[in-house]
Design an enzyme around this catalytic site. Sequence first.
Site, PDB file in Angstrom:
ATOM      1  N   GLU A  59       5.480  -3.178   0.829  1.00 47.25           N
ATOM      2  CA  GLU A  59       5.763  -2.946  -0.421  1.00 47.25           C
ATOM      3  C   GLU A  59       4.963  -1.730  -0.615  1.00 47.25           C
ATOM      4  OE1 GLU A  59       7.512  -4.375  -2.778  1.00 47.25           O
ATOM      5  OE2 GLU A  59       8.339  -5.965  -1.681  1.00 47.25           O
ATOM      6  N   CYS A 101       2.387   1.096  -8.800  1.00 46.24           N
ATOM      7  CA  CYS A 101       3.293   1.722  -7.975  1.00 46.24           C
ATOM      8  C   CYS A 101       4.670   1.787  -8.911  1.00 46.24           C
ATOM      9  CB  CYS A 101       3.573   0.394  -7.003  1.00 46.24           C
ATOM     10  SG  CYS A 101       3.931  -1.317  -7.476  1.00 46.24           S
ATOM     11  N   GLY A 116       0.858  -1.256  -0.083  1.00 40.72           N
ATOM     12  CA  GLY A 116       0.026   0.023   0.087  1.00 40.72           C
ATOM     13  C   GLY A 116       0.883   1.246   0.073  1.00 40.72           C
TER      14      GLY A 116
HETATM   15  P1  NAD Z   1      -3.266   2.632   1.134  1.00 36.56           P
HETATM   16  O1  NAD Z   1      -1.988   2.766   1.954  1.00 36.56           O
HETATM   17  O2  NAD Z   1      -4.333   4.063   1.270  1.00 36.56           O
HETATM   18  O3  NAD Z   1      -4.203   1.515   1.871  1.00 36.56           O
HETATM   19  C1  NAD Z   1      -3.909   0.112   1.956  1.00 36.56           C
HETATM   20  C2  NAD Z   1      -4.597  -0.631   2.728  1.00 36.56           C
HETATM   21  O4  NAD Z   1      -4.301  -0.333   4.347  1.00 36.56           O
HETATM   22  C3  NAD Z   1      -6.060  -0.573   2.903  1.00 36.56           C
HETATM   23  O5  NAD Z   1      -6.935  -1.705   2.684  1.00 36.56           O
HETATM   24  C4  NAD Z   1      -6.615   0.107   4.177  1.00 36.56           C
HETATM   25  O6  NAD Z   1      -7.771  -0.456   4.736  1.00 36.56           O
HETATM   26  C5  NAD Z   1      -5.304  -0.401   5.223  1.00 36.56           C
HETATM   27  N1  NAD Z   1      -5.099   0.495   6.106  1.00 36.56           N
HETATM   28  C6  NAD Z   1      -5.182   1.994   6.453  1.00 36.56           C
HETATM   29  N2  NAD Z   1      -4.774   2.557   7.264  1.00 36.56           N
HETATM   30  C7  NAD Z   1      -4.416   1.621   8.090  1.00 36.56           C
HETATM   31  C8  NAD Z   1      -3.665   1.077   9.472  1.00 36.56           C
HETATM   32  N3  NAD Z   1      -3.617   2.355  10.369  1.00 36.56           N
HETATM   33  N4  NAD Z   1      -3.504   0.006   9.937  1.00 36.56           N
HETATM   34  C9  NAD Z   1      -3.806  -0.952   9.083  1.00 36.56           C
HETATM   35  N5  NAD Z   1      -4.399  -0.918   8.039  1.00 36.56           N
HETATM   36  C10 NAD Z   1      -4.711   0.239   7.377  1.00 36.56           C
HETATM   37  O7  NAD Z   1      -2.735   2.314   0.041  1.00 36.56           O
HETATM   38  P2  NAD Z   1      -3.869   2.099  -1.692  1.00 36.56           P
HETATM   39  O8  NAD Z   1      -4.432   3.490  -1.830  1.00 36.56           O
HETATM   40  O9  NAD Z   1      -4.800   1.019  -1.237  1.00 36.56           O
HETATM   41  O10 NAD Z   1      -2.955   1.681  -2.612  1.00 36.56           O
HETATM   42  C11 NAD Z   1      -1.998   2.456  -3.420  1.00 36.56           C
HETATM   43  C12 NAD Z   1      -0.679   2.468  -2.640  1.00 36.56           C
HETATM   44  O11 NAD Z   1      -0.084   1.261  -2.947  1.00 36.56           O
HETATM   45  C13 NAD Z   1       0.173   3.541  -3.610  1.00 36.56           C
HETATM   46  O12 NAD Z   1       1.209   4.190  -2.960  1.00 36.56           O
HETATM   47  C14 NAD Z   1       0.965   2.301  -4.473  1.00 36.56           C
HETATM   48  O13 NAD Z   1       2.399   2.571  -4.930  1.00 36.56           O
HETATM   49  C15 NAD Z   1       1.119   1.266  -3.246  1.00 36.56           C
HETATM   50  N6  NAD Z   1       1.394   0.048  -4.005  1.00 36.56           N
HETATM   51  C16 NAD Z   1       2.753  -0.453  -3.850  1.00 36.56           C
HETATM   52  C17 NAD Z   1       3.134  -1.603  -4.405  1.00 36.56           C
HETATM   53  C18 NAD Z   1       4.447  -2.169  -4.262  1.00 36.56           C
HETATM   54  O14 NAD Z   1       4.831  -3.484  -4.743  1.00 36.56           O
HETATM   55  N7  NAD Z   1       5.454  -1.510  -3.713  1.00 36.56           N
HETATM   56  C19 NAD Z   1       2.155  -2.279  -5.231  1.00 36.56           C
HETATM   57  C20 NAD Z   1       0.890  -1.704  -5.455  1.00 36.56           C
HETATM   58  C21 NAD Z   1       0.569  -0.520  -4.672  1.00 36.56           C
END
Ligand code: NAD
Length: 479
Positions: free
Chosen positions: A244, A278, A222
Amino acid sequence: MKAPHWIAGAWVGVPSADSIDPATGESIGQFADGGAAEADAAIAAARNVFDRTTWAQDARLRQDVLLAWAGALDAQREPLATLLTRENGKAIAQSRGEIAAAISEVRYYAGLARHIAGHVLESEPGTISTMLREAAGVAAIFVPWNAPAVLLVRSLAPALAAGCTAIVKSAAQTPLVIAAMLRCFEQTALPKGAVNLVHEIGYAAGERLVESHDVDIVSFTGSTATGKKIMAAAAESMKKLSLELGGKSCCVVFEDADVVAIAPRIARAATIISGQQCTAARRVLVHARRAAEMREHLTRALEALRVGEGINEAMDIGPLIDAATRDAVYQTIARACDEADRVLLRGTRSGHAFLSPTLIEHSDPKAFFCQEEIFGPFVTLETFDTEAQAIDRANDTVFGLSASVWTNDGARAFRIARALRNGTVWINDHNKLFAEAETGGYRQSGLGRLHGYDALADFTEIKHICMPAGVAEGIAPLR
Ligand code: NAD
């Protein structure tokens, strides 16, 4: 379609929250909205299988389960791809590629399940030290919405291969596709409770999974902002972390590159999943002598991409994940356009959540839009005169996920790849990811690696078992 939680082998909870097709704004099904109680029940189920069964010791069973899961997913390829496009919006060709990659990755880890080798040595005369690779325990797996099928598998398959049990936390935007994939386990010998699934709209279940002392490892994909919160919350229980996170990938294009040929490839690399990947190409750094050509051809290539419903085979770019996200990304891009040296192509909004690509040119790499991850179809064009300048610009970021180098000079490609501080560097290509090849981030793009053998290793602990066996009678100690 209905997606309850899946806990201890039972589908539980009332699916009452809507999952929305971002192309139309219409509901395509419902999912259960859980919280801390569901997280606790799922943790207990996963803990029970890990602590009270031979799952972690039975590599052949784990291989059989993974192979059977791959077979069941394979039989559902097209329905899963269609559901992925309906729920996430991405172009159907991208969904088909994602499902195929996910199935292939399950098979890869099924093989590795039977090769989790430690090592043994004699640490002093008669003392045998066995270094055993053991499963880390119960894994909490957070799957984001942008590539839910492959990112589920990228964490869950190595976790299961290693002998962990798991709780999967879906993203509220893509719960149905995750549930459909996990339902395929019902055709396997997976013990009830070895994999569990919790959905939620808010964060209570996620927070409980991170805080719990009964969860041994968190695999989170995320944003960097959430990754930092998770790292802080995990400190109390000091669990293992695989993070990641976000990126701001550069494409570094040298003077000798064939700009006309590569501009359309970079345009596609920038707009994959509507720019919501990402590793998507975000900054194009081009040698000053080729800047005019890149300006013209990259603009043309981005303009030529067709924006529309992902389910329509003719479309290249689907909607963003939802209307609110599209509007927020659009506002950020509008601010970038106001500050940019030059706007080469300005994206426009249409339909429920569509946004066409924007290309701007800018000289100052410190500008917010050259530094921050803008998760949509937005690209910056920057120029350089020397190799050193290209490297400095590309490395001037808090991220370190991926980059690409475009040149016909092999030696230069390799030395630039070495100089770029990123987990992955492609040469004359972008966005190629393989089950076999470790991927992950330097700096604020994350911790640990997924894909490859190292991902499996990240779901293990090494235990030293020390046995003072002594030396055989008749053998004289020298000290
Ligand atoms: P996000 O961080 O907003 O949310 C991810 C998840 O985290 C959600 O399901 C949410 O419910 C949960 N979450 C949020 N706050 C939390 C907390 N305090 N405790 C536990 N869980 C919590 O990310 P997003 O918008 O869903 O995804 C997009 C991001 O993911 C982009 O920054 C992208 O670059 C990244 N990403 C990285 C990779 C990689 O391989 N490095 C791959 C895909 C996406």
